[in-house]
Motif scaffolding. Structure first.
Motif, mmCIF file in Angstrom:
data_model
loop_
_atom_site.group_PDB
_atom_site.id
_atom_site.type_symbol
_atom_site.label_atom_id
_atom_site.label_comp_id
_atom_site.label_asym_id
_atom_site.label_seq_id
_atom_site.Cartn_x
_atom_site.Cartn_y
_atom_site.Cartn_z
ATOM 1 N N MET A 48 15.116 -36.871 23.742
ATOM 2 C CA MET A 48 15.208 -36.926 25.100
ATOM 3 C C MET A 48 14.419 -36.671 25.805
ATOM 4 O O MET A 48 13.330 -36.077 25.517
ATOM 5 C CB MET A 48 16.663 -35.894 25.581
ATOM 6 N N SER A 49 13.901 -37.100 27.527
ATOM 7 C CA SER A 49 13.250 -36.671 28.490
ATOM 8 C C SER A 49 13.165 -35.801 28.998
ATOM 9 O O SER A 49 13.708 -34.138 28.729
ATOM 10 C CB SER A 49 13.751 -37.880 29.335
ATOM 11 N N LEU A 50 12.175 -34.585 29.102
ATOM 12 C CA LEU A 50 12.067 -33.611 30.086
ATOM 13 C C LEU A 50 13.678 -33.157 31.368
ATOM 14 O O LEU A 50 13.470 -32.391 30.557
ATOM 15 C CB LEU A 50 10.586 -33.453 30.964
ATOM 16 N N GLU A 51 13.616 -34.211 31.712
ATOM 17 C CA GLU A 51 14.941 -33.972 32.913
ATOM 18 C C GLU A 51 16.019 -34.120 31.959
ATOM 19 O O GLU A 51 17.005 -32.754 32.460
ATOM 20 C CB GLU A 51 15.062 -35.032 33.412
ATOM 21 N N GLY A 52 16.822 -34.857 30.726
ATOM 22 C CA GLY A 52 17.393 -34.257 29.640
ATOM 23 C C GLY A 52 17.803 -33.400 29.425
ATOM 24 O O GLY A 52 18.549 -32.281 29.183
ATOM 25 N N PHE A 53 16.406 -32.841 29.069
ATOM 26 C CA PHE A 53 16.195 -31.038 27.875
ATOM 27 C C PHE A 53 16.535 -30.664 28.926
ATOM 28 O O PHE A 53 17.622 -29.462 28.689
ATOM 29 C CB PHE A 53 14.837 -31.230 27.490
ATOM 30 N N ALA A 54 15.946 -30.322 30.026
ATOM 31 C CA ALA A 54 16.582 -29.267 31.555
ATOM 32 C C ALA A 54 17.560 -29.089 31.472
ATOM 33 O O ALA A 54 18.401 -28.567 31.617
ATOM 34 C CB ALA A 54 15.600 -29.678 32.673
ATOM 35 N N ASN A 55 18.916 -30.261 31.700
ATOM 36 C CA ASN A 55 19.737 -30.660 31.803
ATOM 37 C C ASN A 55 20.723 -29.538 30.626
ATOM 38 O O ASN A 55 21.752 -29.479 31.193
ATOM 39 C CB ASN A 55 20.383 -31.570 32.462
ATOM 40 N N SER A 56 20.256 -30.222 30.034
ATOM 41 C CA SER A 56 21.385 -29.926 28.831
ATOM 42 C C SER A 56 20.606 -27.743 27.700
ATOM 43 O O SER A 56 21.659 -27.589 28.086
ATOM 44 C CB SER A 56 20.642 -30.642 27.486
ATOM 45 N N PHE A 57 20.015 -27.725 28.505
ATOM 46 C CA PHE A 57 19.233 -26.010 28.745
ATOM 47 C C PHE A 57 20.587 -25.596 28.888
ATOM 48 O O PHE A 57 21.103 -24.065 28.920
ATOM 49 C CB PHE A 57 17.811 -25.805 28.674
ATOM 50 N N ASP A 58 20.790 -26.236 31.113
ATOM 51 C CA ASP A 58 21.828 -25.614 31.604
ATOM 52 C C ASP A 58 23.014 -25.706 31.491
ATOM 53 O O ASP A 58 23.606 -24.329 30.987
ATOM 54 C CB ASP A 58 21.127 -26.068 33.296
ATOM 55 N N VAL A 59 23.747 -26.856 30.282
ATOM 56 C CA VAL A 59 24.796 -26.440 29.887
ATOM 57 C C VAL A 59 24.919 -25.805 28.958
ATOM 58 O O VAL A 59 25.848 -25.598 28.636
ATOM 59 C CB VAL A 59 25.293 -28.315 29.326
ATOM 60 N N LEU A 60 23.825 -25.241 27.927
ATOM 61 C CA LEU A 60 24.204 -24.820 27.185
ATOM 62 C C LEU A 60 23.886 -22.944 26.934
ATOM 63 O O LEU A 60 24.825 -22.824 26.686
ATOM 64 C CB LEU A 60 22.689 -24.569 25.515
ATOM 65 N N GLN A 61 23.255 -23.605 28.064
ATOM 66 C CA GLN A 61 23.012 -21.265 28.818
ATOM 67 C C GLN A 61 24.652 -20.941 29.999
ATOM 68 O O GLN A 61 24.998 -19.933 28.976
ATOM 69 C CB GLN A 61 21.802 -21.156 30.218
#
Length: 103
Positions: A48-61
């Motif tokens: 995934m893109s860095l932006e997608g990863f950052a958004n996913s991290f927020d959801v996981l958190q």
């Protein structure tokens, strides 16, 4: 391709430029290490893109915080935490902006 994939863990996360690769692993059915423990085997990779990863991290958190609040899991305290000493009385030995790490 199946609609679901089971993995025991994330084996590795690699960032290369603006691309993030997340390798999912599962414990091997047949391979063991020197101590007789099952070893992780690569199963699938998420790219995934860095932006997608950052958004996913927020959801996981947010999901993790919800699980903690619900009591489903509890945050483990690390065994290797070393308390940091504060400044000495009178400011003795404090250098580099007051950090006790540089006494």
């Amino acid at each position: 391709m199946p609609g679901e994939l089971y993995a025991d863990a994330i084996g590795e996360i690699t960032v290369n430029g603006t691309i993030v690769r997340i390798d999912l692993v599962s414990l091997s059915v047949t391979m063991r290490d020197d101590r007789g423990q099952l070893v992780p085997e690569h199963r699938q990779r998420i790219v995934m893109s860095l932006e997608g990863f950052a958004n996913s991290f927020d959801v996981l958190q947010k999901a993790m915080n919800g699980l903690i609040e619900a009591g489903a899991i509890r945050r483990a305290e690390p065994d290797n935490v070393v308390p940091v000493r504060g400044p000495k009385p009178g400011g003795e030995g404090i250098r580099n902006g007051g950090s006790p790490n540089f006494e």
